[in-house]
Structure formats: C-alpha cells, structure tokens
Enzyme design. Structure first.
Site, PDB file in Angstrom:
ATOM      1  N   HIS A   1      34.479  41.063  38.445  1.00 22.86           N
ATOM      2  CA  HIS A   1      33.877  39.742  38.481  1.00 22.86           C
ATOM      3  C   HIS A   1      34.280  39.259  37.041  1.00 22.86           C
ATOM      4  O   HIS A   1      34.173  39.853  35.974  1.00 22.86           O
ATOM      5  CB  HIS A   1      32.402  39.678  38.594  1.00 22.86           C
TER       6      HIS A   1
ATOM      7  N   GLU B   1      41.242  42.520  32.982  1.00 22.80           N
ATOM      8  CA  GLU B   1      40.879  43.040  34.415  1.00 22.80           C
ATOM      9  C   GLU B   1      41.703  44.177  34.651  1.00 22.80           C
ATOM     10  O   GLU B   1      41.352  45.045  35.007  1.00 22.80           O
ATOM     11  CB  GLU B   1      41.100  41.775  35.182  1.00 22.80           C
TER      12      GLU B   1
ATOM     13  N   GLU C   1      44.250  39.558  31.944  1.00 17.49           N
ATOM     14  CA  GLU C   1      44.869  40.788  31.244  1.00 17.49           C
ATOM     15  C   GLU C   1      43.890  41.924  30.960  1.00 17.49           C
ATOM     16  O   GLU C   1      44.232  43.149  31.239  1.00 17.49           O
ATOM     17  CB  GLU C   1      45.330  40.221  29.972  1.00 17.49           C
TER      18      GLU C   1
ATOM     19  N   ARG D   1      28.793  35.251  59.317  1.00 16.45           N
ATOM     20  CA  ARG D   1      29.042  36.405  58.003  1.00 16.45           C
ATOM     21  C   ARG D   1      28.985  37.710  58.695  1.00 16.45           C
ATOM     22  O   ARG D   1      29.677  38.681  58.443  1.00 16.45           O
ATOM     23  CB  ARG D   1      28.055  36.209  57.018  1.00 16.45           C
TER      24      ARG D   1
ATOM     25  N   ILE E   1      31.630  36.693  50.967  1.00 11.79           N
ATOM     26  CA  ILE E   1      30.381  37.439  50.651  1.00 11.79           C
ATOM     27  C   ILE E   1      30.008  38.225  51.822  1.00 11.79           C
ATOM     28  O   ILE E   1      30.216  37.907  52.991  1.00 11.79           O
ATOM     29  CB  ILE E   1      29.310  36.614  50.484  1.00 11.79           C
ATOM     30  N   LEU E   2      29.949  39.702  51.815  1.00 15.30           N
ATOM     31  CA  LEU E   2      29.666  40.483  52.834  1.00 15.30           C
ATOM     32  C   LEU E   2      28.215  40.540  53.313  1.00 15.30           C
ATOM     33  O   LEU E   2      27.423  40.233  52.715  1.00 15.30           O
ATOM     34  CB  LEU E   2      30.287  41.853  52.735  1.00 15.30           C
TER      35      LEU E   2
HETATM   36  C1  GRF Z   1      40.368  37.512  38.946  1.00 15.26           C
HETATM   37  O1  GRF Z   1      39.934  36.772  38.026  1.00 15.26           O
HETATM   38  C2  GRF Z   1      39.232  38.169  39.773  1.00 15.26           C
HETATM   39  O2  GRF Z   1      38.337  38.614  38.681  1.00 15.26           O
HETATM   40  C3  GRF Z   1      38.734  37.140  40.441  1.00 15.26           C
HETATM   41  O3  GRF Z   1      39.970  36.378  41.285  1.00 15.26           O
HETATM   42  C4  GRF Z   1      40.837  36.709  40.321  1.00 15.26           C
HETATM   43  C5  GRF Z   1      42.344  36.742  41.043  1.00 15.26           C
HETATM   44  O4  GRF Z   1      42.243  38.113  41.064  1.00 15.26           O
HETATM   45  N1  GRF Z   1      37.635  37.690  41.608  1.00 15.26           N
HETATM   46  P1  GRF Z   1      43.803  38.895  41.922  1.00 15.26           P
HETATM   47  O5  GRF Z   1      44.719  38.334  40.700  1.00 15.26           O
HETATM   48  O6  GRF Z   1      43.797  38.419  43.224  1.00 15.26           O
HETATM   49  O7  GRF Z   1      43.371  40.375  41.669  1.00 15.26           O
END
Ligand code: GRF
Length: 208
Positions: free
Chosen positions: A110, A175, A173, A66, A93-94
């Site tokens: 998230h 997000e 939607e 990592r 995870i970084l």
């Molecule tokens: C989304 O639900 C995001 O919250 C999760 O990955 C899903 C896909 O995200 N971390 P995207 O379409 O690649 O932005």
C-alpha cells in the site's frame, strides 16, 4: 518452495520487481500465476514475456457481486495450486470469506506509511496534510481494508514543490525495493517476518 500467485490491476511494476527477485533466487518462491481483474492490464503482457502463466477475472462481469468475483479469483488461484498470494497494484477488495480463507498466505503493498492514509489518493492526502515523510507498507491482508499486520515499511522524504505524481514516483521506487525484501522474508519464515518487520529509508536520506 511456495507457489506464488500475484494479483495485479494495471502496469504491474511491483509484479515485475517480484518476478525478478524470484528469478534471481532472492525470493524462495516459484511464481506460477499472474492474475488480473482487468483483461487489458498491461502487466499481463509483462508476465507473459517473463514466461509466467496469466489469467484474468474481469470484475465488470461480477458487478455488485464481490462474493462471486472473489470466488472466481480463488478458483483460479486454487487451479494453479498457489500457496502464497502477493497483491501488487491490485485495486479490488476481496470478500471477507476469501480473505479469511487466505489468512496468513496473502500480502499487499500500500502506498502510504500505514496506518496513515488507508484507501486511495494517498500521495495527494499526504501532501495536503503537510507530511514531511511518506512511504509504503507491505502488510498481511485482513478483512479490514489496509489494516493487516505490517511486515515492512519504507519511508521517503516529501520535498518542497512535490506534486502527487513526483511523490508517487519516489514512493514507487521504494516499493520495488521493499516488496521483494519483505516477500523473501515472509516466504522463508512467516513467523520471523511478523516478529521483525523490515524498515527502509530512501537512499537520498542516507547521504552524509
Ligand atoms: C502502486 O503505487 C501500488 O502501491 C498501488 O498501485 C500502484 C501501481 O502499482 N497499489 P503497479 O505499478 O501496478 O505495481
């Protein structure tokens, strides 16, 4: 204006929403790099189509390392002179070292109403738990997974007969609405964004 780097792993729909908001002047940041841990991520082509430089750091080339993977990601961001990082569907995870180095300059979205349902499979877990509400959270990235300061949340109703897929679509939607608003506030005034987290609710809930 901060130089924005966006980390993706897949389709990049959140990245597209952020790029659109930057290019529309809604986010006072200059997108300079879209970086994926998967060289084949479909989102990279979308970024190129939008005229944004792309790169990838294949996490499989750093299996079990990592720290090495994180240092390669950090080096790409530093080469592009990135000031602010938005993780957008980024599924790795970084290292604590990298998260510390970017403290205050790295955010993530998230798909749950944190602190509920940290980790994966959030939609199925919310349905299993019988939640009436679900949603998404934009937060600062900290060493503990999905636990940094919350900068904004959007709530969506769970509907009878919802499947993880139908619920995920409704959350996605929101997000795409929440992330640009939160990143705009955070890019402009991080302290102000921390003091006044943004709260949204799915428009179907506002119907009189
Ligand atoms: C989304 O639900 C995001 O919250 C999760 O990955 C899903 C896909 O995200 N971390 P995207 O379409 O690649 O932005």
């Amino acid at each position: 204006m901060p130089r924005l780097g966006i980390l993706i792993s897949g389709g990049g729909s959140n990245m597209v929403a952020l790029l659109r908001a930057c290019q529309a002047g809604e986010i006072a940041a200059e997108p300079v790099l879209v970086l994926s841990n998967r060289p084949e991520a479909p989102g990279l082509a979308k970024a190129e189509a939008a005229g944004i430089a792309t790169a990838s750091v294949d996490h499989t080339a750093h299996a079990g390392d990592r720290g090495g993977f994180s240092r390669a990601i950090d080096a790409a961001l530093t080469r592009a002179e990135v000031d602010l990082v938005a993780c957008a569907g980024f599924m790795r995870i970084l290292s604590d070292e990298m998260v510390t180095r970017w403290a205050g300059r790295m955010v993530n979205i998230h798909p749950s109403l944190l602190p509920a349902f940290k980790g994966l499979d959030t939609h199925a877990r919310a349905l299993e738990a019988g939640c009436a509400w679900h949603g998404c959270t934009v937060h600062e990235v900290s060493a503990e997974l999905d636990s940094g300061r919350i900068l904004g949340q959007a709530a969506v109703p769970v509907r009878p007969g919802d499947s993880p897929a139908s619920l995920a679509a409704r959350v996605l939607e929101m997000e795409h609405r929440l992330y640009p608003q939160v990143l705009a506030a955070f890019a402009a005034d991080p302290a102000g964004a921390r003091a006044t987290p943004i709260a949204l609710i799915h428009p179907a809930c506002n119907a009189g």
